[in-house]
Design an enzyme around this catalytic site. Structure first.
Site, PDB file in Angstrom:
ATOM      1  N   CYS A 115     -39.928  16.186  28.071  1.00 19.58           N
ATOM      2  CA  CYS A 115     -40.682  17.563  28.090  1.00 19.58           C
ATOM      3  C   CYS A 115     -41.893  17.221  29.238  1.00 19.58           C
ATOM      4  O   CYS A 115     -43.011  17.253  28.735  1.00 19.58           O
ATOM      5  CB  CYS A 115     -41.562  17.666  26.544  1.00 19.58           C
ATOM      6  SG  CYS A 115     -41.851  16.204  25.831  1.00 19.58           S
ATOM      7  N   GLU A 141     -33.460   5.371  16.637  1.00 19.70           N
ATOM      8  CA  GLU A 141     -34.886   5.389  17.092  1.00 19.70           C
ATOM      9  C   GLU A 141     -35.086   4.054  17.085  1.00 19.70           C
ATOM     10  O   GLU A 141     -35.244   3.152  15.989  1.00 19.70           O
ATOM     11  CB  GLU A 141     -35.671   6.133  16.204  1.00 19.70           C
ATOM     12  CG  GLU A 141     -37.186   6.017  16.211  1.00 19.70           C
ATOM     13  CD  GLU A 141     -37.641   6.444  17.680  1.00 19.70           C
ATOM     14  OE1 GLU A 141     -37.462   7.632  18.154  1.00 19.70           O
ATOM     15  OE2 GLU A 141     -38.698   5.787  18.073  1.00 19.70           O
ATOM     16  N   ASP A 146     -33.244  11.588  25.078  1.00 12.26           N
ATOM     17  CA  ASP A 146     -34.405  12.891  25.223  1.00 12.26           C
ATOM     18  C   ASP A 146     -35.453  11.669  25.269  1.00 12.26           C
ATOM     19  O   ASP A 146     -36.063  11.264  24.443  1.00 12.26           O
ATOM     20  CB  ASP A 146     -34.576  13.362  23.770  1.00 12.26           C
ATOM     21  CG  ASP A 146     -35.545  14.444  23.786  1.00 12.26           C
ATOM     22  OD1 ASP A 146     -35.659  15.131  24.921  1.00 12.26           O
ATOM     23  OD2 ASP A 146     -36.032  14.967  22.573  1.00 12.26           O
TER      24      ASP A 146
END
Ligand code: SAM
Length: 460
Positions: free
Chosen positions: A236, A139, A183
């Site tokens: 998303c 991250e 992602d």
């Protein structure tokens, strides 16, 4: 809920898109809650008994996951803090099927979850890979790394390394990973139903910016994927600019080919094909299935994959734990011979023995925030056990245990004083049901609560 009109209009060109039901499902206010069990801690039987909430069926594409009829207070459930399950949108869980169909998961693999916080995909990946595999969970945003570390610690596995690096930094490793999961940060339209306030932040220009950032991330990370390796890209977002157009952008490269999946038609996941290169993509629409908006596509880098053996030989580490100190750890561990132990300042860290070279390679090139399991610190010939050890699947089953009921377990998780009668003395593992929650030290006149202060639950 008033959806951005330009978004809805743009979706009309997607074959199978049903505008009326898409609008209706956003109007309905219906919320879908799903949790995925940690197979290393719980086998998922009698789920309704375990949770005080009725389940509403299994997630069709992920056998460890269940829908819940209502959303309980997870904070008030000790099992949530014990890493027994992860609360995750069902659509995202398709990653399990994507990995199963594109990768030989029984092999020792090196996998990178590039955009990993808060850890939903990472905990899923860790559950499907072999113990011999390594997951690097990265991250880049500093403020999001702590929650990632916390969720990885709760999951309890030793074969995970958390890094905090820019995607470009991974190029220092050369072609290293068998699997890279991106992602990607995106415009987030798929989550409008869960978070209507995100509608205000949505704009076409933000979609464009996200597309540019996604291209940068992908271009930066592809050199770290081995030839023959698999790239899984997801968002998303419903926007084609972040989904099918990104598929085409990737397929413009000669060394990338599209992977298709064989998905059960009853799952109602919509297969799409990109305009330019006919690349495969999979769309999740909340009016067609029980889950939020999501898109996933997978690719293979062409060429032959070498096996995952590292070609570089590293010098023996000089921070290995000495034999006498290792003896202090043994009573706490299930299979101590399977791990190597290193000492960093006062802390002792354990990782699976076969990952020693990988840890060295990553340490030489990346900023590691957490590696394996922190067992504790050694002081005056005694192990002061760390919270990570309590939650780890390495912990010996016969560790001295203080069993708590639910009210006392919650008291413990609030880091308040617990006053239960016990004959035990010294370090003890706190369990609620069979699940470890952390450590206490039992003295003749009191019980010291060692739950980490920054993890404690705040509500009454
Ligand atoms: N995979 C996570 C999960 O399942 O819990 C969710 C990831 S979220 C969709 C995208 C992540 O990408 C965020 O954590 C965000 O901080 C990170 N991110 C933002 N900008 C990035 C960049 N330029 N490169 C890589 N990651 C970035």
């Amino acid at each position: 809920m008033s959806l951005p009109e330009s978004l809805v209009q743009s979706l009309k060109q997607i074959k199978g898109f049903d505008e009326a039901s898409f609008r209706a499902v956003h109007q309905s206010g219906e919320q879908v809650t799903s949790i995925r069990f940690n197979p290393a801690k719980y086998n998922g039987e009698s789920v309704s008994d375990l949770l005080n909430t009725e389940t509403d069926g299994q997630v069709p594409w992920c056998s460890e996951a269940y829908y819940l009829k209502s959303r309980p207070s997870f904070t008030a459930d000790p099992l949530f803090h014990a890493g027994v399950y992860y609360v995750q949108d069902a659509s995202s869980m398709i990653l399990k099927e994507a990995l199963k169909q594109s990768v030989e998961l029984s092999q020792p693999l090196k996998l990178l979850d590039l955009c990993a916080a808060p850890g939903g995909k990472s905990t899923l990946i860790q559950s499907v890979i072999s113990a011999e595999s390594l997951l690097v969970s990265n991250e880049v945003i500093k403020t999001r790394v702590n929650v990632l570390c916390e969720n990885i610690s709760k999951w309890g596995a030793a074969n995970v390394i958390v890094t905090q690096n820019d995607p470009h930094d991974f190029q220092r490793l050369g072609p290293y990973f068998d699997v890279v999961v991106v992602d990607a940060p995106c415009s987030g339209s798929g989550l409008f139903r869960k978070d209507p306030s995100a509608i205000e932040e949505w704009s076409e220009s933000h979609v464009d910016l996200c597309g540019q950032r996604q291209q940068r991330i992908l271009a930066d990370i592809l050199p770290a994927l081995k030839p023959g390796g698999v790239l899984i890209y997801s968002t998303c977002s419903y926007s084609e600019a972040e989904d099918e157009e990104m598929v085409d952008w990737l397929l413009d490269r000669e060394d990338i080919e599209s992977i298709s999946f064989d998905l059960d038609a009853e799952w109602n996941i919509m297969g799409t094909v990109s305009t330019k290169h006919n690349g495969y993509g999979y769309r999740f629409f909340p009016d067609r299935l029980r889950g939020e908006g999501f898109f996933l596509a997978a690719f293979r880098k062409t060429g032959t994959a070498e096996m995952t053996q590292s070609s570089h030989r590293y010098k023996k580490r000089n921070d290995r734990l000495n034999a006498a100190d290792q003896q202090l750890l043994k009573p706490y561990l299930k299979l101590p011979e399977q791990y190597f132990f290193i000492k960093q300042q006062e802390s002792v860290i354990a990782m699976p023995i076969h990952l020693e070279d990988d840890l060295q390679a990553l340490q030489a090139n990346l900023y590691i925030r957490k590696a394996g399991v922190k067992l504790g610190s050694i002081m005056h010939a005694e192990l002061i056990p760390d919270h990570e050890l309590a939650l780890s699947v390495m912990l010996a089953d016969d560790t001295q245990t203080l069993q708590l009921d639910k009210p006392d377990a919650l008291q413990y998780l609030r880091k308040e004083t617990i006053s239960v009668q016990t004959e035990l003395r010294g370090w003890a593992l706190v369990r609620y049901l069979q699940f470890p929650l952390g450590w206490v030290k039992i003295l003749p006149n009191r019980i010291n609560n060692y739950y980490p202060a920054h993890w404690r639950i705040l509500n009454k």
